[in-house]
Design an enzyme around this catalytic site. Structure first.
Site, PDB file in Angstrom:
ATOM      1  N   GLY A  61       0.841  -1.199   0.000  1.00  0.00           N
ATOM      2  CA  GLY A  61       0.000   0.000   0.000  1.00  0.00           C
ATOM      3  C   GLY A  61       0.871   1.241   0.000  1.00  0.00           C
ATOM      4  N   GLY A  62       0.334   2.315   0.533  1.00  0.00           N
ATOM      5  CA  GLY A  62       1.070   3.577   0.556  1.00  0.00           C
ATOM      6  C   GLY A  62       2.366   3.499   1.336  1.00  0.00           C
ATOM      7  N   GLY A 106      24.635  11.676 -29.570  1.00  0.00           N
ATOM      8  CA  GLY A 106      24.176  12.371 -28.368  1.00  0.00           C
ATOM      9  C   GLY A 106      24.696  11.701 -27.113  1.00  0.00           C
ATOM     10  CB  ALA A 107      25.313   8.157 -26.289  1.00  0.00           C
TER      11      ALA A 107
HETATM   12  C1  HXC Z   1      -3.341  -4.193  12.479  1.00  0.00           C
HETATM   13  C2  HXC Z   1      -2.386  -6.098  11.675  1.00  0.00           C
HETATM   14  C3  HXC Z   1      -2.181  -5.491  10.415  1.00  0.00           C
HETATM   15  C4  HXC Z   1      -2.611  -4.149  10.261  1.00  0.00           C
HETATM   16  C5  HXC Z   1      -1.418  -7.483  10.312  1.00  0.00           C
HETATM   17  N1  HXC Z   1      -1.906  -7.335  11.550  1.00  0.00           N
HETATM   18  N2  HXC Z   1      -1.584  -6.368   9.577  1.00  0.00           N
HETATM   19  N3  HXC Z   1      -2.954  -5.442  12.682  1.00  0.00           N
HETATM   20  N4  HXC Z   1      -3.170  -3.543  11.320  1.00  0.00           N
HETATM   21  N5  HXC Z   1      -2.419  -3.508   9.112  1.00  0.00           N
HETATM   22  C6  HXC Z   1      -1.901  -8.311  12.628  1.00  0.00           C
HETATM   23  C7  HXC Z   1      -2.797  -9.484  12.361  1.00  0.00           C
HETATM   24  O1  HXC Z   1      -4.082  -9.197  12.804  1.00  0.00           O
HETATM   25  C8  HXC Z   1      -2.137 -10.570  13.181  1.00  0.00           C
HETATM   26  O2  HXC Z   1      -2.492 -10.410  14.534  1.00  0.00           O
HETATM   27  C9  HXC Z   1      -0.681 -10.243  13.061  1.00  0.00           C
HETATM   28  O3  HXC Z   1      -0.615  -8.873  12.674  1.00  0.00           O
HETATM   29  C10 HXC Z   1       0.029 -11.077  12.026  1.00  0.00           C
HETATM   30  O4  HXC Z   1      -0.707 -11.024  10.838  1.00  0.00           O
HETATM   31  P1  HXC Z   1      -1.051 -12.337   9.994  1.00  0.00           P
HETATM   32  O5  HXC Z   1      -2.109 -11.937   9.016  1.00  0.00           O
HETATM   33  O6  HXC Z   1      -1.324 -13.470  10.897  1.00  0.00           O
HETATM   34  O7  HXC Z   1       0.349 -12.594   9.270  1.00  0.00           O
HETATM   35  P2  HXC Z   1       0.613 -13.193   7.837  1.00  0.00           P
HETATM   36  O8  HXC Z   1      -0.257 -14.358   7.585  1.00  0.00           O
HETATM   37  O9  HXC Z   1       2.077 -13.378   7.763  1.00  0.00           O
HETATM   38  O10 HXC Z   1       0.155 -12.051   6.800  1.00  0.00           O
HETATM   39  C11 HXC Z   1       0.844 -10.812   6.766  1.00  0.00           C
HETATM   40  C12 HXC Z   1       0.033  -9.788   5.944  1.00  0.00           C
HETATM   41  C13 HXC Z   1      -1.417  -9.726   6.479  1.00  0.00           C
HETATM   42  C14 HXC Z   1       0.045 -10.203   4.480  1.00  0.00           C
HETATM   43  C15 HXC Z   1       0.750  -8.450   6.072  1.00  0.00           C
HETATM   44  O11 HXC Z   1      -1.383  -9.564   7.914  1.00  0.00           O
HETATM   45  C16 HXC Z   1      -2.203  -8.614   5.930  1.00  0.00           C
HETATM   46  O12 HXC Z   1      -2.685  -8.687   4.782  1.00  0.00           O
HETATM   47  N6  HXC Z   1      -2.413  -7.595   6.734  1.00  0.00           N
HETATM   48  C17 HXC Z   1      -3.229  -6.449   6.366  1.00  0.00           C
HETATM   49  C18 HXC Z   1      -2.515  -5.620   5.366  1.00  0.00           C
HETATM   50  C19 HXC Z   1      -3.274  -4.383   5.045  1.00  0.00           C
HETATM   51  O13 HXC Z   1      -4.317  -4.416   4.400  1.00  0.00           O
HETATM   52  N7  HXC Z   1      -2.757  -3.267   5.585  1.00  0.00           N
HETATM   53  C20 HXC Z   1      -3.346  -1.974   5.342  1.00  0.00           C
HETATM   54  C21 HXC Z   1      -2.853  -1.592   3.974  1.00  0.00           C
HETATM   55  S1  HXC Z   1      -3.201   0.003   3.543  1.00  0.00           S
HETATM   56  P3  HXC Z   1      -2.491 -11.614  15.571  1.00  0.00           P
HETATM   57  O14 HXC Z   1      -2.995 -10.994  16.831  1.00  0.00           O
HETATM   58  O15 HXC Z   1      -3.388 -12.629  14.986  1.00  0.00           O
HETATM   59  O16 HXC Z   1      -1.080 -12.090  15.678  1.00  0.00           O
HETATM   60  C22 HXC Z   1      -1.903   0.803   4.051  1.00  0.00           C
HETATM   61  C23 HXC Z   1      -1.995   2.196   3.683  1.00  0.00           C
HETATM   62  C24 HXC Z   1      -0.781   2.941   4.029  1.00  0.00           C
HETATM   63  O17 HXC Z   1      -1.007   0.361   4.632  1.00  0.00           O
HETATM   64  C25 HXC Z   1      -0.993   4.281   3.464  1.00  0.00           C
HETATM   65  C26 HXC Z   1       0.116   5.195   3.696  1.00  0.00           C
HETATM   66  C27 HXC Z   1      -0.116   6.476   3.006  1.00  0.00           C
END
Ligand code: HXC
Length: 520
Positions: free
Chosen positions: A170-171, A405-406
């Protein structure tokens, strides 16, 4: 000290070490990953880590978060040393809410970035995060933007390095993208703006996480990453080496390396590397290795746009940024990717006072509809602009071809290189002999064509030879002072070091302005 106070201190520090818990740390190790703290310990000189904000927790109360507070809130931040030189670091801890970024987590990173900028020390980030802390919503997005803003302010002032050691999606990708170098670990890190599921929904393309945003994809296809490592250990080890080439900030010089490689060593090996025929390829890396201290060349983006080679090396202990056309790939032509790759590298070196050494063997810009539609005009201009804008010492060696040019672009005298050398076999001309003859002698060629194939071939050889004799050498350019000296390949190291030493006190400025308008 009161016993109770000491006990609380011990307890809290134990909680800091446990972070997301032993089970999650075990899971992390089972995936072949180090924990956030192990990464810090490996990166820094032993005993130098000064951690701050160990006790920070998030301030979120929604979604039951008030009951889930983990000391440190998913990121380890602080200061330490690499080879005795100060650095600021942050290391995201995937065991704590998936390393996700809360506003408190972001504030910790911002705090060390602010201090790093004041102290003039590099910032190294180790990224392993699920992105924005979902429970915090816009506060988390604000936290990211605060980091992006600081990345931008610090750009060109202190080196910034991002190690991707897990998810970065993401971002969140835009902080590493603004930093100077992005390193990825093969098979365990990935970066993308939108993941495979979103892509499938929107464009119906099916792609795995690894193919979309793994280390290979970004090293070879997108050019987002600069280094790929097979393990976290080798990544951290190499990162320490990268830092050794760099100055701590834009005002300090790069540290001088120690070498027993003598400054006047003859580089006679280059003669054997350069082929007899100007049509035959050779590996520019070999020529670079032969020239630099201890054959030690730290290549950047080695798998991307391989028609140009860029990286760091030392000459008599002085760090230099090396750029070389690569005849072994696309004959060393400049194309879109090579231009942007080299332009960014040249600008990094210029920002951090690292002299540029350019080895030229370029037949021109790559022809093709795709290149033109892709904007080779705009992208090629970036490299031209980068060289022209650079005020660091610039030294150039034309090893063979410098066409069209290079020739101008590749650190020619006209874009204000300080020392321009060429080997006796260098060919400096508007274009290669074959192409030039086709245009210059169109009528004569037509006439020969009407006399049959043999006559045509003979005529071509004769005309090409005439053109070669007139232009395919460095002496026209040397007569005009565009080449300072025609040197033997064996003199390469010696002359470059002499030039560099002379230029140690170089001062050059450009007209005052808010900033230029590089064709992005
Ligand atoms: C809160 C999160 C989290 C998040 C993971 N966790 N991502 N908690 N916010 N963004 C937590 C899970 O709930 C889990 O908690 C633990 O971290 C481990 O995650 P798992 O899913 O069990 O790990 P894994 O299977 O290895 O998968 C990793 C992952 C997945 C692919 C990163 O967790 C995932 O898809 N997370 C969400 C990603 C996402 O959509 N993020 C927001 C994106 S938008 P427990 O308690 O079970 O251990 C963004 C915008 C930024 O980031 C913009 C900036 C401008």
């Amino acid at each position: 000290m009161k016993q109770a106070a000491l006990e609380l201190w011990n307890q809290r520090n134990e909680r800091v070490r446990e972070a997301g818990g032993r089970d999650r740390q075990k899971k992390q190790r089972e995936q072949g990953k180090l924990t956030a703290r192990e990464r810090v310990e490996l990166l820094l000189d032993p005993g130098t880590f000064l951690e701050v904000d160990r006790q920070v927790t998030h301030r979120c109360t929604d979604f039951g978060m008030a009951e889930q507070k983990i000391l440190g809130d998913g990121v380890i931040v602080g200061f330490g040393e690499i080879d005795g030189r100060k650095v600021a670091i942050f290391s995201q801890d995937f065991t704590v809410f998936g390393g996700s970024l809360s506003s408190a987590h972001a504030s910790k990173i911002c705090k060390i970035m602010d201090l790093a900028l004041k102290a003039g020390v590099p910032v190294i980030g180790m990224n392993d995060s699920g992105g924005a802390r979902i429970q915090e919503g816009v506060e988390s997005l604000g936290g990211y933007a605060e980091i992006f803003w600081r990345n931008t302010q610090a750009s060109g002032v202190i080196p910034q390095i991002s190690m991707i050691m897990g998810p970065c999606a993401g971002g969140a990708v835009y902080s590493p993208a603004i930093t100077d170098f992005v390193a990825m670990v093969d098979q365990s890190s990935f970066m993308f703006v939108t993941g495979p599921d979103v892509i499938k929904t929107v464009t119906h393309e099916e792609v795995s996480k690894e193919d979309l945003g793994g280390a290979t994809a970004h090293a070879e296809k997108s050019g987002v990453s600069h280094f790929t490592f097979s393990s976290e250990h080798s990544a951290i080890h190499s990162l320490r080496k990268l830092v050794s080439f760099l100055p701590s900030n834009n005002c300090d010089p790069a540290p001088r390396g120690f070498t027993q490689d003598t400054a006047d060593r003859e580089t006679s090996g280059i003669d054997k590397i350069l082929p007899e025929s100007s049509h035959q390829p050779y590996d520019m890396r070999e020529l670079i290795l032969e020239t630099v201290d201890d054959r030690d060349f730290f290549e950047v983006q080695s798998q991307y746009a391989q028609n140009i080679v860029v990286g760091f090396a030392r000459l008599d202990g002085m760090t230099v940024g090396v750029v070389g056309n690569q005849p072994a790939h696309l004959a060393g032509c400049l194309d879109i990717n090579a231009s942007t790759k080299a332009a960014r590298f040249v600008r990094f070196c210029d920002a951090f006072q690292i002299p540029l050494v350019t080895f030229v063997d370029v037949p021109g810009f790559l022809p093709g509809v795709a290149q033109e539609y892709g904007g080779i005009i705009r992208h090629g201009a970036k490299l031209l602009y980068a060289y022209a804008e650079a005020t660091v010492p610039k030294l150039t060696v034309i090893t063979r071809k410098a066409y069209g040019g290079a020739y101008d672009v590749m650190s020619s005298k006209h874009v204000r290189a300080d020392f321009n050398f060429a080997y006796p076999q260098a060919e400096i001309a508007v274009m290669g002999a074959e192409g030039a003859v086709n245009i210059l002698y169109r009528e004569e060629i037509k006439k020969a064509e009407s006399q049959g194939a043999d006559a045509l071939a003979k005529k071509r050889v004769e005309l090409t030879e005439t053109y070669r004799k007139t232009f395919a050498h460095p002496y026209k350019a040397a007569e005009l002072g565009y080449i300072d000296e025609v040197i033997l390949p064996a003199q390469t190291r010696q002359r470059l070091i002499q030039g560099l030493k002379f230029l140690e006190t170089k001062r050059e400025s450009r007209p005052s302005r808010r900033h230029g308008n590089i064709p992005l």
